[in-house]
Design a protein around this motif. Sequence first.
Motif, short mmCIF file in Angstrom:
data_model
loop_
_atom_site.label_atom_id
_atom_site.label_comp_id
_atom_site.label_asym_id
_atom_site.label_seq_id
_atom_site.Cartn_x
_atom_site.Cartn_y
_atom_site.Cartn_z
N TYR A 22 78.68 61.69 5.67
CA TYR A 22 78.71 63.03 6.01
C TYR A 22 78.86 64.28 4.90
N SER A 23 77.78 64.95 4.69
CA SER A 23 78.12 66.77 4.40
C SER A 23 78.67 67.45 4.57
N GLU A 24 77.87 67.49 6.27
CA GLU A 24 77.97 68.55 6.69
C GLU A 24 78.92 68.13 8.31
N THR A 25 80.14 68.01 9.19
CA THR A 25 80.50 68.08 9.83
C THR A 25 81.51 68.98 11.26
N SER A 26 81.23 70.22 10.55
CA SER A 26 81.95 70.92 11.33
C SER A 26 81.64 71.80 12.49
N LYS A 27 79.84 71.76 12.05
CA LYS A 27 79.94 72.84 13.77
C LYS A 27 79.62 71.73 14.76
N TYR A 139 71.96 50.30 26.67
CA TYR A 139 72.95 49.83 27.26
C TYR A 139 73.32 50.20 28.90
N ALA A 140 74.34 51.01 28.02
CA ALA A 140 74.67 51.59 29.52
C ALA A 140 73.69 52.18 30.95
N ALA A 141 72.24 52.29 30.06
CA ALA A 141 70.55 52.59 31.30
C ALA A 141 70.51 51.51 31.54
N ASP A 142 70.84 50.35 31.05
CA ASP A 142 70.57 48.53 32.02
C ASP A 142 71.41 48.55 32.84
N LYS A 143 72.74 49.03 32.63
CA LYS A 143 73.89 49.48 33.65
C LYS A 143 73.92 50.31 34.61
N ASP A 144 72.83 50.97 34.75
CA ASP A 144 73.39 51.93 35.65
C ASP A 144 73.33 53.34 35.71
N TYR A 145 74.10 53.25 34.60
CA TYR A 145 74.98 54.73 34.35
C TYR A 145 73.97 56.09 34.34
N PHE A 146 74.62 56.88 34.80
CA PHE A 146 73.19 58.05 34.61
C PHE A 146 74.05 58.96 33.78
N LEU A 147 73.25 59.51 32.63
CA LEU A 147 73.41 58.89 31.45
C LEU A 147 73.21 60.61 30.57
N THR A 148 73.77 61.37 29.66
CA THR A 148 73.72 62.90 29.18
C THR A 148 73.96 62.77 27.79
N VAL A 149 73.24 62.74 26.73
CA VAL A 149 72.77 62.63 26.00
C VAL A 149 72.64 64.20 24.90
N LEU A 150 74.76 64.62 24.00
CA LEU A 150 74.43 66.24 23.79
C LEU A 150 74.38 66.44 22.40
N SER A 151 73.33 66.95 22.59
CA SER A 151 72.56 67.33 20.75
C SER A 151 72.65 67.29 19.37
N ASP A 152 73.82 68.26 19.73
CA ASP A 152 74.56 68.98 19.02
C ASP A 152 75.80 68.43 18.63
N CYS A 153 75.96 66.98 19.70
CA CYS A 153 77.75 66.66 18.74
C CYS A 153 77.25 65.33 18.50
N CYS A 154 76.12 65.34 18.29
CA CYS A 154 75.41 64.00 17.48
C CYS A 154 75.05 64.69 16.44
N THR A 155 74.12 63.41 15.37
CA THR A 155 74.00 63.48 14.10
C THR A 155 73.84 62.38 13.29
N ASP A 156 72.54 62.63 12.75
CA ASP A 156 72.49 61.19 11.98
C ASP A 156 71.78 61.45 10.13
N LYS A 157 72.16 60.50 9.69
CA LYS A 157 71.73 60.82 8.92
C LYS A 157 70.44 61.02 7.91
N ASP A 158 69.16 60.67 9.03
CA ASP A 158 67.75 60.91 8.86
C ASP A 158 67.98 62.38 9.65
N ASP A 159 67.57 63.46 9.36
CA ASP A 159 67.24 64.58 10.22
C ASP A 159 65.94 63.71 11.76
#
Length: 190
Positions: A22-27, A139-159
């Motif tokens: 990944y070209s930019e991961t500092s943030k 997978y975790a949703a199917d296992k009945d975990y409550f979930l939170t995704v931190l949007s700025d702590c994830c990235t993908d090659k395709d914006d």
Amino acid sequence: MEQAQKTALLVMDLQPFILQRYSETSKLIESTNKAIDAARKANIPVIFVIVGFREGFPEVSPNNKFFSGMKKNDVVGITQNLHVDPSVHKQDGDVVVIKKRFGAFAGSDLEVILKGYQAERLVLAGISTSGVVLSTVRYAADKDYFLTVLSDCCTDKDDEVHRVLMEKVFPVQADVMTSEDWIKSISKSE
């Protein structure tokens, strides 16, 4: 403080050989480190999940298009240097889970560790949004975990893929928020 929320922060695939793609991961690293530090302060376990295989990739079937390609190309780093990138705030004694596929649960002992922590809520951070994060959310949703995704702590090659997953797909099964908002939410519960 007791871990009343029974929450665990999963920091996934922040390994040198992945980050270098990944070209930019500092943030992303900065936001993730703030989330890690806040989790520790709130007595929330931080679990690092990395992908890795034995020398020769005996765990990889030729039927698996992605990982058999890595095996064929003998991707450096996936059988050696199985560690979290030094820029990430991992501490000695932190739990590190080694997985064998995209999702954090696939081929790992993550579920056993989460049971040991009595975790009911998982907070997810990692690379890539369309890989480990998506597979783990499903997978975790199917296992009945409550979930939170931190949007700025994830990235993908395709914006665009990242945006669609964060705005349209994940909200069906998880709360999606920034690390700053999550940190504020756990600071209020102290």
